[in-house]
Design a protein around this motif. Structure first.
Motif, PDB file in Angstrom:
ATOM      1  N   MET A   1       0.847  -1.191   0.000  1.00  0.00           N
ATOM      2  CA  MET A   1       0.000   0.000   0.000  1.00  0.00           C
ATOM      3  C   MET A   1       0.874   1.229   0.000  1.00  0.00           C
ATOM      4  N   LYS A   2       0.489   2.247  -0.757  1.00  0.00           N
ATOM      5  CA  LYS A   2       1.279   3.461  -0.830  1.00  0.00           C
ATOM      6  C   LYS A   2       1.194   4.237   0.471  1.00  0.00           C
ATOM      7  N   ASN A   3       2.318   4.809   0.900  1.00  0.00           N
ATOM      8  CA  ASN A   3       2.358   5.634   2.094  1.00  0.00           C
ATOM      9  C   ASN A   3       2.668   7.077   1.713  1.00  0.00           C
ATOM     10  N   ALA A   4       2.210   8.001   2.517  1.00  0.00           N
ATOM     11  CA  ALA A   4       2.538   9.406   2.305  1.00  0.00           C
ATOM     12  C   ALA A   4       4.021   9.617   2.550  1.00  0.00           C
ATOM     13  N   ALA A   5       4.585  10.678   1.949  1.00  0.00           N
ATOM     14  CA  ALA A   5       6.008  10.968   2.100  1.00  0.00           C
ATOM     15  C   ALA A   5       6.246  11.616   3.454  1.00  0.00           C
ATOM     16  N   VAL A   6       6.535  10.805   4.452  1.00  0.00           N
ATOM     17  CA  VAL A   6       6.756  11.296   5.805  1.00  0.00           C
ATOM     18  C   VAL A   6       8.022  10.676   6.342  1.00  0.00           C
ATOM     19  N   GLU A   7       8.556  11.268   7.388  1.00  0.00           N
ATOM     20  CA  GLU A   7       9.704  10.699   8.059  1.00  0.00           C
ATOM     21  C   GLU A   7       9.216   9.880   9.241  1.00  0.00           C
ATOM     22  N   THR A   8       9.875   8.754   9.471  1.00  0.00           N
ATOM     23  CA  THR A   8       9.495   7.870  10.559  1.00  0.00           C
ATOM     24  C   THR A   8      10.659   7.735  11.513  1.00  0.00           C
ATOM     25  N   LYS A   9      10.378   7.847  12.778  1.00  0.00           N
ATOM     26  CA  LYS A   9      11.411   7.729  13.791  1.00  0.00           C
ATOM     27  C   LYS A   9      10.970   6.726  14.838  1.00  0.00           C
ATOM     28  N   GLY A  10      11.794   5.718  15.088  1.00  0.00           N
ATOM     29  CA  GLY A  10      11.461   4.709  16.075  1.00  0.00           C
ATOM     30  C   GLY A  10      12.303   4.864  17.319  1.00  0.00           C
ATOM     31  N   ALA A  11      11.717   4.596  18.472  1.00  0.00           N
ATOM     32  CA  ALA A  11      12.447   4.671  19.741  1.00  0.00           C
ATOM     33  C   ALA A  11      11.852   3.638  20.679  1.00  0.00           C
ATOM     34  N   LEU A 217     -13.328   8.686   6.088  1.00  0.00           N
ATOM     35  CA  LEU A 217     -12.558   9.632   5.280  1.00  0.00           C
ATOM     36  C   LEU A 217     -11.102   9.213   5.169  1.00  0.00           C
ATOM     37  N   ALA A 218     -10.549   8.706   6.272  1.00  0.00           N
ATOM     38  CA  ALA A 218      -9.136   8.335   6.281  1.00  0.00           C
ATOM     39  C   ALA A 218      -8.850   7.104   5.427  1.00  0.00           C
ATOM     40  N   LEU A 219      -9.818   6.195   5.316  1.00  0.00           N
ATOM     41  CA  LEU A 219      -9.542   4.901   4.681  1.00  0.00           C
ATOM     42  C   LEU A 219     -10.073   4.775   3.254  1.00  0.00           C
ATOM     43  N   GLN A 220     -11.121   5.495   2.907  1.00  0.00           N
ATOM     44  CA  GLN A 220     -11.762   5.264   1.605  1.00  0.00           C
ATOM     45  C   GLN A 220     -10.793   5.418   0.430  1.00  0.00           C
ATOM     46  N   GLU A 221     -10.013   6.464   0.440  1.00  0.00           N
ATOM     47  CA  GLU A 221      -9.132   6.714  -0.698  1.00  0.00           C
ATOM     48  C   GLU A 221      -7.969   5.720  -0.735  1.00  0.00           C
ATOM     49  N   ILE A 222      -7.300   5.497   0.396  1.00  0.00           N
ATOM     50  CA  ILE A 222      -6.119   4.629   0.376  1.00  0.00           C
ATOM     51  C   ILE A 222      -6.490   3.167   0.167  1.00  0.00           C
ATOM     52  N   TYR A 223      -7.703   2.767   0.572  1.00  0.00           N
ATOM     53  CA  TYR A 223      -8.077   1.363   0.381  1.00  0.00           C
ATOM     54  C   TYR A 223      -8.382   1.046  -1.077  1.00  0.00           C
ATOM     55  N   GLY A 224      -8.513   2.068  -1.888  1.00  0.00           N
ATOM     56  CA  GLY A 224      -8.632   1.831  -3.316  1.00  0.00           C
ATOM     57  C   GLY A 224      -7.308   1.482  -3.963  1.00  0.00           C
ATOM     58  N   GLU A 225      -6.210   1.641  -3.207  1.00  0.00           N
ATOM     59  CA  GLU A 225      -4.873   1.377  -3.726  1.00  0.00           C
ATOM     60  C   GLU A 225      -4.245   0.119  -3.130  1.00  0.00           C
ATOM     61  N   SER A 228      -3.605  -6.970  -3.698  1.00  0.00           N
ATOM     62  CA  SER A 228      -4.472  -8.105  -3.367  1.00  0.00           C
ATOM     63  C   SER A 228      -4.061  -8.726  -2.036  1.00  0.00           C
ATOM     64  N   HIS A 229      -2.765  -8.775  -1.761  1.00  0.00           N
ATOM     65  CA  HIS A 229      -2.282  -9.323  -0.494  1.00  0.00           C
ATOM     66  C   HIS A 229      -2.694  -8.441   0.685  1.00  0.00           C
ATOM     67  N   GLU A 230      -2.544  -7.134   0.527  1.00  0.00           N
ATOM     68  CA  GLU A 230      -2.926  -6.211   1.592  1.00  0.00           C
ATOM     69  C   GLU A 230      -4.423  -6.267   1.856  1.00  0.00           C
ATOM     70  N   ARG A 231      -5.190  -6.368   0.787  1.00  0.00           N
ATOM     71  CA  ARG A 231      -6.645  -6.441   0.950  1.00  0.00           C
ATOM     72  C   ARG A 231      -7.037  -7.729   1.679  1.00  0.00           C
ATOM     73  N   GLU A 235      -9.177  -8.029   5.125  1.00  0.00           N
ATOM     74  CA  GLU A 235     -10.427  -8.796   5.168  1.00  0.00           C
ATOM     75  C   GLU A 235     -10.363  -9.867   6.248  1.00  0.00           C
ATOM     76  N   GLU A 236      -9.229 -10.491   6.408  1.00  0.00           N
ATOM     77  CA  GLU A 236      -9.060 -11.479   7.473  1.00  0.00           C
ATOM     78  C   GLU A 236      -9.195 -10.816   8.845  1.00  0.00           C
ATOM     79  N   PHE A 237      -8.621  -9.624   8.990  1.00  0.00           N
ATOM     80  CA  PHE A 237      -8.745  -8.884  10.240  1.00  0.00           C
ATOM     81  C   PHE A 237     -10.211  -8.572  10.536  1.00  0.00           C
TER      82      PHE A 237
END
Length: 316
Positions: A1-11, A217-225, A228-231, A235-237
């Motif tokens: 699934m496509k992600n927005a261009a953001v920086e990720t920091k783990g701690a 609103l948060a999911l409708q657009e990104i779930y169109g992208e 098949s594996h992600e979907r 669906e299992e969840f």
């Protein structure tokens, strides 16, 4: 699934996404955020606590339960009032526990969400959830009768809070848990037997409607992208979540406190026509939302039908 261009920091295993673009990318989310700010209420001053909460002696003669009564039921007629009282205490206790789960999950969304509009609304929802915990904790304390969290609800909340994929946190909390809660709050308002819980559920339901809209609103657009594996993963969840949420309403804890054989009571709750209709009503919003985000495929629909959660299907 496509992600927005953001920086990720783990701690320490935690994940936070920094977003360096502060402009409005989604006017619908920003409008929802503005409505949320305007609709804030105060659990201390906006509830008429002096009106008094329910007591066993104030239980009405008419049934408050989504459950059939009579000779076929496991509760003797003489204990029906006591059973209604226990069901009310159980239901409001589960509301309280669920709101704490929503508080924890939504606080994670502030850190995990991929854009600023989503983070800002999630932050406003954290305030909502804290207020919901506050108001239900006070109500349950005044009620003087409480229940521990239902094991199926606990498992669902544990899963959502521990999930590392932000969209599945949305899916589990905003679509499944909040969708179920919205239906439950609205029903509770219509059958409330004391003015305090009526005020609480009316105000909380108003908040929950915004939260469900936020999830859509948060999911409708990104779930169109989705691939098949992600979907398939999502669906299992959904199917596992539906199973857990439907199991909540077997009422094992209530049967146990009433000294009713727990298995007999659970079987009755599963088969009672009124309880089947109640569960279907509780899942109506969830089913609609799953359709809107594109996750109501034949497999998911068949699973919901097998659990007797589709209003057009009979129990199996």
């Amino acid at each position: 699934m496509k992600n927005a261009a953001v920086e990720t920091k783990g701690a320490g295993g935690a994940e936070a996404r920094f977003v360096w673009s502060y402009g409005t990318a989604d006017e619908r989310l920003r409008a929802l955020y503005e409505r949320g700010k305007a609709a804030q209420w105060n659990a201390t001053t906006d509830i008429d606590w002096a009106a008094g909460v329910g007591t066993p002696s104030r239980m009405p003669d008419r049934t408050m339960l989504p459950l059939g009564r009579g000779a076929s039921g496991p509760v003797p007629e003489a204990q029906w009032g006591a059973f209604q009282w226990e069901f009310h205490a159980w239901m409001t206790s589960q509301f309280l526990h669920g709101e704490q789960g929503a508080l924890l999950a939504t606080s994670r969304l502030v850190a995990m969400a991929p854009d600023m509009d989503t983070k800002m609304f999630a932050a406003s929802q954290v305030t909502d959830e804290a207020r919901h915990v506050e108001v239900y904790a006070r109500y349950v304390e005044l009620l003087g009768n409480s229940y521990a969290i239902n094991p199926s609800l606990k498992r669902m909340l544990d899963t959502v809070v521990a999930e590392s994929r932000w969209d599945i946190v949305f899916l589990g909390m905003q679509i499944i848990v909040e969708g179920l809660a919205l239906a439950a709050f609205r029903l509770e308002y219509t059958r409330s037997f004391d003015p305090v819980i009526a005020q609480i559920t009316q105000l909380v339901a108003r908040d929950e409607a915004r939260h469900v809209a936020f999830g859509l609103l948060a999911l409708q657009e990104i779930y169109g992208e989705l691939t098949s594996h992600e979907r398939a993963e999502r669906e299992e969840f959904v199917m596992e979540a539906a199973l857990l949420m439907s199991r909540r309403f077997r009422l094992e804890e209530v049967w146990d406190r009433m000294d009713v054989d727990v298995q007999e009571g659970a079987n009755f709750a599963l088969q009672d026509p009124k309880m089947i209709d109640f569960r279907r009503l509780m899942f109506t919003k969830i089913v609609t939302s799953l359709g809107k985000v594109g996750l109501l495929n034949e497999g998911v629909r068949a699973h919901l039908a097998q659990l007797a959660l589709l209003r057009s299907c009979r129990a199996r």
